[in-house]
Design a protein around this motif. Structure first.
Motif, short mmCIF file in Angstrom:
data_model
loop_
_atom_site.label_atom_id
_atom_site.label_comp_id
_atom_site.label_asym_id
_atom_site.label_seq_id
_atom_site.Cartn_x
_atom_site.Cartn_y
_atom_site.Cartn_z
N GLY A 174 19.22 3.92 15.38
CA GLY A 174 18.00 4.55 15.88
C GLY A 174 16.78 4.17 15.07
N PHE A 175 15.63 4.53 15.63
CA PHE A 175 14.34 4.29 15.01
C PHE A 175 13.68 5.61 14.64
CE2 PHE A 175 14.24 0.61 18.08
CZ PHE A 175 14.07 -0.41 17.16
N ALA A 176 12.95 5.64 13.54
CA ALA A 176 11.98 6.72 13.32
C ALA A 176 10.61 6.15 13.59
CB ALA A 176 12.06 7.24 11.89
N LEU A 177 9.75 6.99 14.14
CA LEU A 177 8.39 6.59 14.48
C LEU A 177 7.44 7.64 13.92
CD1 LEU A 177 6.59 4.72 16.36
CD2 LEU A 177 6.88 6.50 18.08
N ALA A 178 6.42 7.20 13.22
CA ALA A 178 5.44 8.15 12.69
C ALA A 178 4.04 7.63 12.92
CB ALA A 178 5.67 8.40 11.20
N ASP A 203 12.43 13.39 5.59
CA ASP A 203 11.86 14.58 4.97
C ASP A 203 10.36 14.39 4.73
OD1 ASP A 203 12.69 17.14 3.91
OD2 ASP A 203 11.97 16.38 1.97
N LEU A 204 9.99 13.21 4.28
CA LEU A 204 8.58 12.91 4.03
C LEU A 204 7.78 12.96 5.33
CD1 LEU A 204 6.68 12.08 1.74
CD2 LEU A 204 7.31 9.70 2.19
N ILE A 205 8.33 12.37 6.38
CA ILE A 205 7.63 12.40 7.67
C ILE A 205 7.50 13.85 8.15
CG2 ILE A 205 7.82 11.77 10.12
CD1 ILE A 205 9.25 9.16 9.19
N ALA A 206 8.54 14.64 7.90
CA ALA A 206 8.54 16.03 8.36
C ALA A 206 7.51 16.88 7.62
CB ALA A 206 9.93 16.64 8.18
N THR A 207 7.28 16.58 6.35
CA THR A 207 6.49 17.49 5.52
C THR A 207 5.12 16.95 5.13
OG1 THR A 207 7.54 16.57 3.54
CG2 THR A 207 8.55 18.55 4.48
N HIS A 208 4.90 15.65 5.25
CA HIS A 208 3.63 15.10 4.78
C HIS A 208 2.49 15.49 5.71
CE1 HIS A 208 0.66 12.43 3.16
NE2 HIS A 208 1.49 12.12 2.17
N PRO A 209 1.39 16.02 5.15
CA PRO A 209 0.29 16.46 6.01
C PRO A 209 -0.37 15.31 6.78
CG PRO A 209 -0.30 16.62 3.66
CD PRO A 209 1.16 16.32 3.73
N ARG A 210 -0.18 14.07 6.33
CA ARG A 210 -0.82 12.95 7.03
C ARG A 210 0.12 12.24 8.00
NH1 ARG A 210 -2.77 8.72 3.50
NH2 ARG A 210 -3.69 7.88 5.39
N LEU A 211 1.30 12.83 8.26
CA LEU A 211 2.25 12.15 9.14
C LEU A 211 2.74 13.08 10.24
CD1 LEU A 211 4.45 10.20 6.56
CD2 LEU A 211 2.86 9.21 8.23
N ASP A 254 12.25 -2.22 7.43
CA ASP A 254 13.59 -2.67 7.83
C ASP A 254 14.25 -3.45 6.68
OD1 ASP A 254 15.79 -3.13 9.45
OD2 ASP A 254 14.88 -4.82 10.50
N ALA A 255 14.24 -2.87 5.49
CA ALA A 255 14.79 -3.57 4.32
C ALA A 255 15.93 -2.76 3.71
CB ALA A 255 13.68 -3.85 3.31
N ASP A 256 15.96 -2.59 2.39
CA ASP A 256 16.99 -1.77 1.75
C ASP A 256 16.68 -0.30 2.04
OD1 ASP A 256 14.67 -2.37 0.23
OD2 ASP A 256 15.60 -1.53 -1.56
N LYS A 257 17.64 0.34 2.69
CA LYS A 257 17.40 1.69 3.21
C LYS A 257 17.22 2.72 2.08
CE LYS A 257 18.27 -0.70 6.83
NZ LYS A 257 17.11 -1.42 7.43
N ALA A 258 17.79 2.43 0.92
CA ALA A 258 17.68 3.36 -0.22
C ALA A 258 16.21 3.61 -0.58
CB ALA A 258 18.44 2.79 -1.42
N ASN A 259 15.35 2.64 -0.33
CA ASN A 259 13.94 2.77 -0.69
C ASN A 259 13.05 3.20 0.48
OD1 ASN A 259 13.74 2.21 -3.51
ND2 ASN A 259 14.29 0.08 -3.07
N ASN A 260 13.65 3.66 1.56
CA ASN A 260 12.84 3.96 2.76
C ASN A 260 11.70 4.94 2.48
OD1 ASN A 260 13.81 2.26 4.72
ND2 ASN A 260 15.30 3.73 5.56
N ALA A 261 11.95 5.97 1.67
CA ALA A 261 10.87 6.94 1.42
C ALA A 261 9.75 6.29 0.61
CB ALA A 261 11.41 8.17 0.70
N HIS A 262 10.13 5.43 -0.35
CA HIS A 262 9.10 4.72 -1.12
C HIS A 262 8.29 3.81 -0.21
CE1 HIS A 262 12.04 5.47 -4.55
NE2 HIS A 262 10.98 6.23 -4.77
N TYR A 263 8.94 3.21 0.77
CA TYR A 263 8.21 2.34 1.69
C TYR A 263 7.25 3.14 2.57
CZ TYR A 263 11.57 -1.19 0.15
OH TYR A 263 12.32 -2.05 -0.61
#
Ligand code: SAH
Ligand code: DHB
Ligand code: MG
Length: 223
Positions: free
Chosen positions: A215-219, A192-200, A140-149
């Protein structure tokens, strides 16, 4: 976008019934406002949802990225056992100072710790300490870095851990494939990462209420 009166009324009803605040939570919001922090903490209903997720998960450890004044931190830390641990990462020293006071007033300073600095600097330092895997990560920080987080969350969790990302809808802007807004791009990269990552395995759910249309994303972290 700010929500409709109806969204506010329904949120007020659910919150008064299901997620009432107490002295420490009221004080935290009061202190946030007095210190001039932006009014962007999760709502009580959302915070209770996060707390329930942590409890359902049997979480003993939580990592939060984006502390603000520690409002969500207090709700999440209350889900943990006495020997539990919450680490919250906050860029702004001013926000962190308010948060540390709010957390102490709530009697949670032995459970919840705030680390100041850009999260992308704090995360490698945290990883170097080889902490036990976090059971839940709240981004819940800077959204630009969400994939890095999300990438960091994968390094710091275990099979069965839960990752939650706040504010993935932002009034619907997330659906624009041509957006050049760094926040939208960061959130779309995380989805995209949640959609494609084999561990998520994950999903995202839209919400309305006192904090508008979001909204929330949940993985869930797999093996
Ligand atoms: N989780 C809080 C709200 C967080 S608001 C709650 O619901 O109560 C987002 C916070 O992320 C702000 O305090 C902002 O200063 C912080 N932030 C922004 N960029 C950051 C970064 N690069 N690293 C860590 N925190 C950051
Ligand atoms: C913003 C950030 C948040 O974490 C949030 O819940 C709402 C708004 C923002 O940066 O505008
Ligand atoms: Mg948020």
């Amino acid at each position: 976008m700010t929500g409709s009166q109806l969204w506010d009324d329904v949120d007020d009803y659910f919150i008064s019934q299901l997620a009432p605040d107490d002295e420490a939570l009221q004080a935290a919001l009061r202190e946030n406002e007095a210190a001039g922090l932006p009014d962007i903490a999760v709502t009580a209903a959302q915070a209770k949802f996060l707390q329930l997720l942590a409890q359902l998960q049997g979480a003993r450890t939580v990592l939060e990225i984006g502390t603000l004044g520690g409002y969500s931190t207090i709700w999440l830390a209350r889900a943990l056992p006495e020997d539990g641990r919450l680490v919250s990462l906050e860029y702004s020293a001013r926000h962190a100072e308010v948060a540390v006071r709010n957390i102490a007033r709530a009697g949670l300073d032995r459970v919840a710790e705030v680390r100041v600095g850009p999260a992308l600097e704090s995360l490698p330092k945290l990883a170097d300490e080889n902490p036990p895997p976090f059971d839940l990560v709240f981004i819940d920080a800077d959204k630009a870095n969400n994939a890095h987080y999300v990438e960091w969350a994968l390094k710091l969790t275990r099979a069965g851990s839960v990752i939650v990302i706040d504010n993935v809808v932002r009034g619907g802007r997330v659906a624009d494939p041509d957006s050049t807004d760094p926040d939208v791009l960061g959130t779309r990269a995380a989805i995209d990462l949640i959609a494609t990552h084999p561990r998520l395995s994950g999903t995202a759910v839209q919400t309305v209420g006192r904090k508008g249309y979001d909204g929330f994303a949940l993985a869930r972290v797999l093996a």
